[in-house]
Design a protein around this motif. Sequence first.
Motif, mmCIF file in Angstrom:
data_model
loop_
_atom_site.group_PDB
_atom_site.id
_atom_site.type_symbol
_atom_site.label_atom_id
_atom_site.label_comp_id
_atom_site.label_asym_id
_atom_site.label_seq_id
_atom_site.Cartn_x
_atom_site.Cartn_y
_atom_site.Cartn_z
ATOM 1 N N PHE A 43 -18.874 17.389 -7.204
ATOM 2 C CA PHE A 43 -18.916 16.822 -5.863
ATOM 3 C C PHE A 43 -18.141 15.510 -5.871
ATOM 4 N N VAL A 44 -17.208 15.369 -4.927
ATOM 5 C CA VAL A 44 -16.425 14.146 -4.784
ATOM 6 C C VAL A 44 -16.605 13.650 -3.356
ATOM 7 N N LEU A 45 -16.939 12.385 -3.221
ATOM 8 C CA LEU A 45 -17.020 11.755 -1.908
ATOM 9 C C LEU A 45 -16.062 10.579 -1.925
ATOM 10 N N LEU A 46 -15.147 10.564 -0.992
ATOM 11 C CA LEU A 46 -14.175 9.483 -0.931
ATOM 12 C C LEU A 46 -13.854 9.178 0.511
ATOM 13 N N HIS A 47 -12.958 8.219 0.697
ATOM 14 C CA HIS A 47 -12.648 7.752 2.043
ATOM 15 C C HIS A 47 -11.167 7.904 2.328
ATOM 16 N N GLN A 48 -10.882 8.504 3.462
ATOM 17 C CA GLN A 48 -9.519 8.512 3.962
ATOM 18 C C GLN A 48 -9.398 7.313 4.902
ATOM 19 N N VAL A 49 -8.242 6.675 4.884
ATOM 20 C CA VAL A 49 -8.009 5.527 5.753
ATOM 21 C C VAL A 49 -6.787 5.824 6.601
ATOM 22 N N TYR A 50 -6.899 5.512 7.891
ATOM 23 C CA TYR A 50 -5.817 5.755 8.841
ATOM 24 C C TYR A 50 -5.515 4.470 9.595
ATOM 25 N N GLU A 51 -4.230 4.271 9.901
ATOM 26 C CA GLU A 51 -3.857 3.164 10.776
ATOM 27 C C GLU A 51 -3.984 3.637 12.212
ATOM 28 N N LEU A 52 -4.695 2.869 12.992
ATOM 29 C CA LEU A 52 -4.833 3.134 14.420
ATOM 30 C C LEU A 52 -4.445 1.867 15.154
ATOM 31 N N LYS A 53 -4.157 2.007 16.448
ATOM 32 C CA LYS A 53 -3.917 0.809 17.241
ATOM 33 C C LYS A 53 -5.144 -0.075 17.128
ATOM 34 N N GLY A 54 -4.917 -1.320 16.769
ATOM 35 C CA GLY A 54 -6.024 -2.255 16.676
ATOM 36 C C GLY A 54 -6.684 -2.326 15.306
ATOM 37 N N GLU A 113 -2.127 8.864 -1.862
ATOM 38 C CA GLU A 113 -0.763 8.616 -1.390
ATOM 39 C C GLU A 113 -0.752 8.096 0.044
ATOM 40 N N ASN A 114 -1.728 8.491 0.844
ATOM 41 C CA ASN A 114 -1.817 8.006 2.216
ATOM 42 C C ASN A 114 -2.129 6.509 2.268
ATOM 43 N N TYR A 115 -2.766 5.979 1.242
ATOM 44 C CA TYR A 115 -3.085 4.555 1.184
ATOM 45 C C TYR A 115 -1.834 3.703 1.012
ATOM 46 N N VAL A 116 -0.823 4.215 0.313
ATOM 47 C CA VAL A 116 0.330 3.413 -0.076
ATOM 48 C C VAL A 116 1.037 2.760 1.112
ATOM 49 N N PRO A 117 1.494 3.503 2.129
ATOM 50 C CA PRO A 117 2.179 2.827 3.236
ATOM 51 C C PRO A 117 1.277 1.862 4.005
ATOM 52 N N LEU A 119 -1.192 0.013 2.709
ATOM 53 C CA LEU A 119 -1.280 -1.205 1.903
ATOM 54 C C LEU A 119 0.031 -1.977 1.912
ATOM 55 N N GLU A 120 1.155 -1.273 1.878
ATOM 56 C CA GLU A 120 2.451 -1.950 1.934
ATOM 57 C C GLU A 120 2.629 -2.684 3.256
ATOM 58 N N ASN A 121 2.206 -2.069 4.348
ATOM 59 C CA ASN A 121 2.307 -2.691 5.663
ATOM 60 C C ASN A 121 1.454 -3.970 5.730
ATOM 61 N N ILE A 122 0.232 -3.889 5.268
ATOM 62 C CA ILE A 122 -0.648 -5.060 5.281
ATOM 63 C C ILE A 122 -0.081 -6.150 4.374
ATOM 64 N N SER A 123 0.401 -5.761 3.229
ATOM 65 C CA SER A 123 0.976 -6.723 2.297
ATOM 66 C C SER A 123 2.186 -7.432 2.904
ATOM 67 N N SER A 124 3.041 -6.690 3.582
ATOM 68 C CA SER A 124 4.215 -7.303 4.234
ATOM 69 C C SER A 124 3.799 -8.298 5.304
ATOM 70 N N GLN A 125 2.834 -7.925 6.111
ATOM 71 C CA GLN A 125 2.344 -8.831 7.149
ATOM 72 C C GLN A 125 1.795 -10.119 6.531
ATOM 73 N N MET A 126 1.029 -9.964 5.471
ATOM 74 C CA MET A 126 0.425 -11.130 4.831
ATOM 75 C C MET A 126 1.476 -12.017 4.161
ATOM 76 N N GLU A 127 2.516 -11.424 3.577
ATOM 77 C CA GLU A 127 3.578 -12.217 2.946
ATOM 78 C C GLU A 127 4.305 -13.082 3.963
ATOM 79 N N VAL A 128 4.614 -12.515 5.124
ATOM 80 C CA VAL A 128 5.303 -13.275 6.173
ATOM 81 C C VAL A 128 4.444 -14.453 6.607
#
Length: 155
Positions: A43-54, A113-117, A119-128
């Motif tokens: 049994f595996v329980l994990l979380h999918q994360v999606y970008e939504l408006k807001g 793999e869905n996490y990668v973009p 996290l990259e988006n959040i990281s870019s925002q934070m770097e700026v």
Amino acid sequence: MNIDGIGYLQELKETFGFHEVAIKSILRAKTRARVSILKDHIFVLLHQVYELKGGLKKERTAVFLKDNFIITMQERPGDVFNTIRESIRHGEGIFREKGADYLLFALLDAIVENYVPILENISSQMEVIETKVLKDGDKEVLRKIHGIRMKNPVR
């Protein structure tokens, strides 16, 4: 087999003999990701994360591996498994050649793999913002940092 929603948990437990610990983990709203190797299934329980408006949206996904089959279950329709499903439907790739354990690996890989973009988006925002804060020390920038954190809480 993929199931949207958790309305069939009792039937799954009775039909396939899934362990009560797994069923309770799915029902608990705050359950963390986990892997349980039980007597006759995994049994595996994990979380999918999606970008939504807001912000970001987190969704629990349960995966059962038993014998040579997999059952996935998530809270709502829609997930990151569509390319895998299409490959299986069209007899492409190696999913039909390999066992269910390989399919489990591919499903977990799709979620990660869905996490990668995201996290990259959040990281870019934070770097700026970080660069601007270090350069100017502007209170408005500090408000923007706070705004990003409030806009992107994982729910």
